[in-house]
Write an enzyme that holds these catalytic residues in place. Structure first.
Site, PDB file in Angstrom:
ATOM      1  N   ASP A 298      22.960  34.844 -16.692  1.00 20.11           N
ATOM      2  CA  ASP A 298      21.703  35.313 -17.281  1.00 20.11           C
ATOM      3  C   ASP A 298      21.328  36.654 -16.641  1.00 20.11           C
ATOM      4  OD1 ASP A 298      18.969  35.788 -17.903  1.00 20.11           O
ATOM      5  OD2 ASP A 298      18.684  33.657 -18.285  1.00 20.11           O
TER       6      ASP A 298
ATOM      7  N   CYS B 236       0.827  -1.212   0.000  1.00 20.60           N
ATOM      8  CA  CYS B 236       0.000   0.000   0.000  1.00 20.60           C
ATOM      9  C   CYS B 236       0.857   1.256   0.000  1.00 20.60           C
ATOM     10  CB  CYS B 236      -0.882   0.046   1.265  1.00 20.60           C
ATOM     11  SG  CYS B 236      -1.950  -1.380   1.496  1.00 20.60           S
TER      12      CYS B 236
END
Length: 443
Positions: free
Chosen positions: A401, A33
């Site tokens: 950047d 489970c």
């Protein structure tokens, strides 16, 4: 994998945050489970924990019909790691064993079959063939429950060699024949255009709007399109459409697939999961990023539909990539771009075409980044973008950047590039996610 006490406590408290990180197997019922399963808590002496559902199935357990542990998002650990086991798991998820066999997978990883099997069993408790079998069963269940495809078509679409193998595989994994999985469900049927609708579960939260805004800003005209909370793009001879409901009734996106060959379903689903980073663990990432993540909790790092295409786009930039796509009807493959006018694209295409530079999630990240840096004229920014979006590196950071520095100044984080690079060290190993937050802030 967690120690027994920690895992048992998580299971006993029904903590859904651990779903996908491990499964709980009960020896008295032979069922496994999710940790969050509402079923009765088993006694410690009847409990075993496995890192992956495939390992539980290899040990003779079947998936719980109530909590459906096989349908949980995959463990985020294997997307973060870059070692042999993680690379193998990503390639298997993409269909490498079905396409090339275990021998082909081992060749791609430059190891022997025996070593690969030994390594995977030691790491996750199951060998490559068992992992591929689980992948087929999981795909079969997805198609059985989400579509109206005839079961024989489901068998071959999921990668089984025969209907008999399909029946046996589903029964072994889920404890019932395929027909029982569909019984009582209202399945969507393929429409006249051959469109198949499926659900893609993920871990909440997910900042879908912010992620789609970033994808829209970089979208390649004629290849991909973002409209509201829906993303559409060509994929091979078909098309994928992924929609993120707002607000979602459950943590799942809707995927509509149009494919010529249903055997491509599994690979297409995996590509879409990677494209939207749906197996990430946002709570862990956001906690590590701290205040940076507060405005957009759950922001993901988009992947790509095609590694070579993304690499070309990173090198050429959006405008030149759009011109190439408009002229060619998309970004051509590596063989077609071996004589491209741009020297860097030409070198990239030749390396990819001869097989010396793999551009996918199964590539060795360090070796691939080194090979990219050796290409003539390639920029550090392009290498970072390829590492982030093609290789799935969670810690890439294009520090040169200007948008990152602009956002950092706005947030009061850093005033220059050197200070930003120093500050970013605190975000390891999640600097790719920090990049996404900074880009979103700079818009």
């Amino acid at each position: 994998m967690f120690d027994f006490e920690t895992a048992y406590l998580a299971m006993a408290s029904r903590d859904a945050r651990f779903d996908g990180r491990f499964v709980v197997a009960v020896t008295s019922t032979r069922v496994y489970c999710r940790p969050s399963c509402p079923s009765r808590t088993p006694k410690p002496e009847n409990t075993r924990f496995f890192g992956l559902p495939a390992a539980a199935e290899s040990a003779g357990f079947r998936a719980c019909r109530r909590c459906r542990p096989d349908a949980a998002p995959a463990s985020p650990e294997w997307n973060v790691r870059g070692d042999l086991a993680a690379r193998a798991l990503r390639l298997i998820a993409g269909g490498a064993v079905d396409d090339e066999g275990v021998a082909g997978l081992a060749r791609r990883l430059a190891v022997s079959e025996r070593h690969l099997h030994r390594q995977l069993v030691a790491e996750v408790g199951a060998g490559p063939q068992a992992l591929a079998i689980h992948r087929r069963a999981r795909t079969a269940r997805l198609l059985i429950e989400s579509s109206g495809l005839p079961l024989a078509d489901v068998a071959f679409a999921a990668g089984y060699a025969s209907v008999r193998q399909f029946n046996e595989g589903v029964r072994a994994a889920f404890g019932c024949p395929p027909g029982d999985l569909r019984r009582g469900r209202t399945a969507a049927v393929l429409d006249a255009g051959g469109v198949l609708e499926l659900r893609l579960p993920y871990r909440a939260p997910l900042a879908a709007g912010a992620m789609l805004d970033l994808l829209a800003a970089d979208a390649l005209p004629g290849v991909e399109e973002v409209t509201g909370r829906t993303y559409r793009r060509a994929l091979g001879a078909g098309e994928v459409v992924v929609a993120f409901p707002d607000p979602p009734d459950s943590p799942a996106a809707t995927l509509r697939l149009s494919l010529d060959d249903l055997r491509d379903v599994t690979a297409a689903v995996q590509r879409c999961r990677e494209l939207f980073d749906l197996d990430a663990d946002p709570e862990t990432i956001d906690a590590a990023l701290g205040p940076l993540a507060r405005a957009r909790p759950g922001l993901r790092v988009p992947g790509c539909a095609d590694g070579f295409e993304m690499a070309v786009r990173a090198i050429l930039g959006r405008e030149r990539s759009a011109e190439l796509a408009a002229r060619e009807g998309g970004i051509p493959g590596a063989a077609a771009l071996r004589t491209h006018s741009d020297a860097t694209v030409r070198a990239l295409a030749r390396a990819v075409n001869d097989g010396s530079l793999p551009l996918d999630r199964g590539a060795d990240r360090e070796a691939t980044i080194a090979a990219l840096r050796a290409l003539p004229g390639i920029t550090p920014w392009s290498v970072s973008i390829i590492a982030m979006r093609v290789l799935g590196d969670p810690d890439a950071f294009p520090g040169d950047d200007p948008r990152l520095l602009r956002a950092a100044r706005r947030l009061g984080i850093a005033g220059d590039k050197k200070a930003l690079l120093g500050y970013a060290e605190r975000w390891r190993p999640w600097r790719s996610y920090a990049t996404m937050h900074l880009w979103a802030e700079s818009e």
